[in-house]
Scaffold this motif. Structure first.
Motif, PDB file in Angstrom:
ATOM      1  N   ALA A   1       0.748  -1.295   0.117  1.00 32.74           N
ATOM      2  CA  ALA A   1       0.094  -0.083   0.003  1.00 32.74           C
ATOM      3  C   ALA A   1       0.670   1.268   0.057  1.00 32.74           C
ATOM      4  CB  ALA A   1      -1.012   0.099   1.198  1.00 32.74           C
ATOM      5  N   SER A   2       2.222   1.047   0.143  1.00 32.37           N
ATOM      6  CA  SER A   2       3.079   2.215   0.240  1.00 32.37           C
ATOM      7  C   SER A   2       3.246   2.887  -1.235  1.00 32.37           C
ATOM      8  CB  SER A   2       4.288   1.754   0.579  1.00 32.37           C
ATOM      9  OG  SER A   2       5.191   2.883   0.490  1.00 32.37           O
ATOM     10  N   GLU A   3       3.442   4.356  -1.167  1.00 28.69           N
ATOM     11  CA  GLU A   3       3.786   4.968  -2.217  1.00 28.69           C
ATOM     12  C   GLU A   3       4.910   5.950  -2.102  1.00 28.69           C
ATOM     13  OE1 GLU A   3       0.294   7.570  -3.437  1.00 28.69           O
ATOM     14  OE2 GLU A   3      -0.844   6.073  -3.244  1.00 28.69           O
ATOM     15  N   ILE A   4       5.986   5.849  -3.027  1.00 28.42           N
ATOM     16  CA  ILE A   4       7.049   6.736  -2.961  1.00 28.42           C
ATOM     17  C   ILE A   4       7.134   7.597  -4.186  1.00 28.42           C
ATOM     18  CG2 ILE A   4       9.521   6.878  -2.854  1.00 28.42           C
ATOM     19  CD1 ILE A   4       9.371   4.381  -1.304  1.00 28.42           C
ATOM     20  N   LYS A   5       6.961   8.905  -4.081  1.00 26.85           N
ATOM     21  CA  LYS A   5       7.084   9.911  -5.201  1.00 26.85           C
ATOM     22  C   LYS A   5       8.549  10.357  -5.373  1.00 26.85           C
ATOM     23  CE  LYS A   5       2.299  10.101  -5.718  1.00 26.85           C
ATOM     24  NZ  LYS A   5       1.246  10.959  -6.029  1.00 26.85           N
ATOM     25  N   GLY A   6       9.617   9.994  -5.680  1.00 25.14           N
ATOM     26  CA  GLY A   6      10.802  10.490  -5.788  1.00 25.14           C
ATOM     27  C   GLY A   6      12.083   9.402  -6.142  1.00 25.14           C
ATOM     28  N   ALA A   7      13.108   9.891  -6.267  1.00 20.95           N
ATOM     29  CA  ALA A   7      14.328   8.971  -6.552  1.00 20.95           C
ATOM     30  C   ALA A   7      14.533   8.345  -5.267  1.00 20.95           C
ATOM     31  CB  ALA A   7      15.321   9.968  -7.250  1.00 20.95           C
ATOM     32  N   VAL A   8      14.892   7.015  -5.434  1.00 22.91           N
ATOM     33  CA  VAL A   8      15.371   6.173  -4.631  1.00 22.91           C
ATOM     34  C   VAL A   8      16.650   5.554  -4.676  1.00 22.91           C
ATOM     35  CG1 VAL A   8      14.622   3.814  -3.443  1.00 22.91           C
ATOM     36  CG2 VAL A   8      12.846   5.448  -3.985  1.00 22.91           C
ATOM     37  N   ALA A   9      17.416   5.527  -3.737  1.00 24.71           N
ATOM     38  CA  ALA A   9      18.679   4.957  -3.834  1.00 24.71           C
ATOM     39  C   ALA A   9      19.031   3.971  -2.604  1.00 24.71           C
ATOM     40  CB  ALA A   9      20.025   5.865  -3.982  1.00 24.71           C
ATOM     41  N   ALA A  10      19.331   2.826  -2.889  1.00 24.34           N
ATOM     42  CA  ALA A  10      19.542   1.724  -1.719  1.00 24.34           C
ATOM     43  C   ALA A  10      20.210   0.665  -2.509  1.00 24.34           C
ATOM     44  CB  ALA A  10      18.152   1.025  -1.342  1.00 24.34           C
ATOM     45  N   ASP A  11      21.166   0.115  -1.248  1.00 22.92           N
ATOM     46  CA  ASP A  11      21.690  -1.313  -1.774  1.00 22.92           C
ATOM     47  C   ASP A  11      21.130  -2.484  -2.166  1.00 22.92           C
ATOM     48  OD1 ASP A  11      24.367  -0.231  -1.089  1.00 22.92           O
ATOM     49  OD2 ASP A  11      24.457  -1.024   0.702  1.00 22.92           O
ATOM     50  N   THR A  12      19.871  -2.769  -1.418  1.00 28.94           N
ATOM     51  CA  THR A  12      18.999  -3.774  -1.862  1.00 28.94           C
ATOM     52  C   THR A  12      17.559  -3.091  -1.675  1.00 28.94           C
ATOM     53  OG1 THR A  12      20.287  -5.309  -0.918  1.00 28.94           O
ATOM     54  CG2 THR A  12      17.995  -5.876  -1.201  1.00 28.94           C
ATOM     55  N   ALA A  13      16.679  -3.323  -2.782  1.00 29.98           N
ATOM     56  CA  ALA A  13      15.376  -2.789  -2.589  1.00 29.98           C
ATOM     57  C   ALA A  13      14.537  -3.959  -3.099  1.00 29.98           C
ATOM     58  CB  ALA A  13      15.094  -1.679  -3.392  1.00 29.98           C
ATOM     59  N   LYS A  14      13.512  -3.856  -1.901  1.00 31.33           N
ATOM     60  CA  LYS A  14      12.220  -5.152  -2.418  1.00 31.33           C
ATOM     61  C   LYS A  14      10.968  -4.171  -2.651  1.00 31.33           C
ATOM     62  CE  LYS A  14      14.674  -8.692   0.080  1.00 31.33           C
ATOM     63  NZ  LYS A  14      14.504  -9.713   1.231  1.00 31.33           N
ATOM     64  N   LEU A  15      10.508  -3.916  -3.633  1.00 32.09           N
ATOM     65  CA  LEU A  15       9.635  -3.318  -3.855  1.00 32.09           C
ATOM     66  C   LEU A  15       8.174  -3.848  -3.989  1.00 32.09           C
ATOM     67  CD1 LEU A  15      11.044  -0.659  -6.225  1.00 32.09           C
ATOM     68  CD2 LEU A  15      10.973  -0.477  -3.683  1.00 32.09           C
ATOM     69  N   ALA A  16       7.055  -3.531  -3.443  1.00 31.09           N
ATOM     70  CA  ALA A  16       5.930  -3.959  -3.606  1.00 31.09           C
ATOM     71  C   ALA A  16       4.864  -2.960  -3.884  1.00 31.09           C
ATOM     72  CB  ALA A  16       5.458  -4.883  -2.451  1.00 31.09           C
ATOM     73  N   GLY A  17       5.006  -1.757  -3.671  1.00 36.00           N
ATOM     74  CA  GLY A  17       4.006  -0.664  -3.771  1.00 36.00           C
ATOM     75  C   GLY A  17       4.092   0.162  -4.871  1.00 36.00           C
ATOM     76  N   LEU A  18       3.996   1.658  -4.997  1.00 37.69           N
ATOM     77  CA  LEU A  18       3.814   2.313  -6.277  1.00 37.69           C
ATOM     78  C   LEU A  18       5.401   3.184  -5.905  1.00 37.69           C
ATOM     79  CD1 LEU A  18       2.784   3.856  -8.486  1.00 37.69           C
ATOM     80  CD2 LEU A  18       1.903   5.475  -6.614  1.00 37.69           C
ATOM     81  N   LEU A  19       6.168   3.443  -6.815  1.00 34.98           N
ATOM     82  CA  LEU A  19       7.215   4.224  -6.919  1.00 34.98           C
ATOM     83  C   LEU A  19       7.079   4.858  -8.036  1.00 34.98           C
ATOM     84  CD1 LEU A  19       9.987   5.225  -6.256  1.00 34.98           C
ATOM     85  CD2 LEU A  19      10.962   3.426  -7.431  1.00 34.98           C
ATOM     86  N   ASP A  20       7.049   6.238  -8.077  1.00 41.26           N
ATOM     87  CA  ASP A  20       6.826   7.370  -9.218  1.00 41.26           C
ATOM     88  C   ASP A  20       8.176   8.152  -9.229  1.00 41.26           C
ATOM     89  OD1 ASP A  20       6.169   9.020 -11.143  1.00 41.26           O
ATOM     90  OD2 ASP A  20       4.519   9.978  -9.936  1.00 41.26           O
ATOM     91  N   GLY A  21       9.191   7.328  -9.521  1.00 36.47           N
ATOM     92  CA  GLY A  21      10.605   7.963  -9.782  1.00 36.47           C
ATOM     93  C   GLY A  21      11.583   7.043  -9.961  1.00 36.47           C
ATOM     94  N   SER A  22      12.689   7.478 -10.094  1.00 36.39           N
ATOM     95  CA  SER A  22      13.902   6.601 -10.598  1.00 36.39           C
ATOM     96  C   SER A  22      14.322   5.907  -9.315  1.00 36.39           C
ATOM     97  CB  SER A  22      14.917   7.315 -11.209  1.00 36.39           C
ATOM     98  OG  SER A  22      15.487   8.108 -10.103  1.00 36.39           O
ATOM     99  N   ILE A  23      15.046   4.704  -9.585  1.00 34.15           N
ATOM    100  CA  ILE A  23      15.511   3.846  -8.493  1.00 34.15           C
ATOM    101  C   ILE A  23      16.848   3.253  -9.035  1.00 34.15           C
ATOM    102  CG2 ILE A  23      14.205   1.811  -9.432  1.00 34.15           C
ATOM    103  CD1 ILE A  23      14.533   0.931  -6.148  1.00 34.15           C
ATOM    104  N   GLU A  24      17.699   3.445  -8.084  1.00 33.36           N
ATOM    105  CA  GLU A  24      19.097   2.953  -8.051  1.00 33.36           C
ATOM    106  C   GLU A  24      19.552   1.855  -6.888  1.00 33.36           C
ATOM    107  OE1 GLU A  24      23.901   3.973  -8.393  1.00 33.36           O
ATOM    108  OE2 GLU A  24      22.495   5.548  -8.833  1.00 33.36           O
ATOM    109  N   ALA A  25      19.598   0.713  -7.321  1.00 33.24           N
ATOM    110  CA  ALA A  25      19.833  -0.544  -6.312  1.00 33.24           C
ATOM    111  C   ALA A  25      20.873  -1.748  -6.883  1.00 33.24           C
ATOM    112  CB  ALA A  25      18.437  -1.059  -6.117  1.00 33.24           C
TER     113      ALA A  25
END
Length: 134
Positions: free
Chosen positions: A49-73
């Motif tokens: 149910a999570s929403e992230i609106k922005g750029a994400v940077a992480a070593d490991t990312a396990k995404l199950a919701g909405l990401l409106d932005g770039s991701i680097e992992a």
């Protein structure tokens, strides 16, 4: 306290929490709420149910919701319920059947420096060694 205990620390952003602004955490982060801003953390677990609106940077990312932005992992897992709208930079990626990614996928070699900003194209402006006599 064991020496490895530092690495097991994590923070939770609950489903009733809305954050407007950038978030930086040196620990693992579990996000069930909403973040409107860039997010940088060690390891990210995003709830359905999570929403992230922005750029994400992480070593490991396990995404199950909405990401409106770039991701680097380094390691990215896109669960079946995930919806990513933005460019993705990864070393290893798993996309479960049903997971949606609408953006450019870019593979980064293991150990390569971060590609948050793309390097400029290579061009030779002046080659002094070729023009100088040997």
């Amino acid at each position: 306290m064991a020496t490895g205990a530092r690495h097991t620390t994590f923070s939770i952003i609950g489903s009733d929490v809305v954050i407007t602004g950038n978030v930086a955490a040196s620990v693992d982060l579990h996000v069930d709420g909403k973040i409107e801003g860039d997010l940088k953390c060690a390891n990210l677990v995003q709830g359905e149910a999570s929403e992230i609106k922005g750029a994400v940077a992480a070593d490991t990312a396990k995404l199950a919701g909405l990401l409106d932005g770039s991701i680097e992992a380094k390691t990215l897992i896109v669960h079946a319920s995930a919806r990513i709208t933005g460019d993705v930079v990864y070393e290893t990626i798993t996309i479960e059947n049903g997971g949606k990614v609408d953006g450019k996928l870019t593979h980064r070699r293991a150990g390569a420096p971060g590609m948050t900003k793309a390097p400029p194209p290579l061009e030779v402006v002046e080659n002094k060694s070729a023009s100088a006599g040997v």
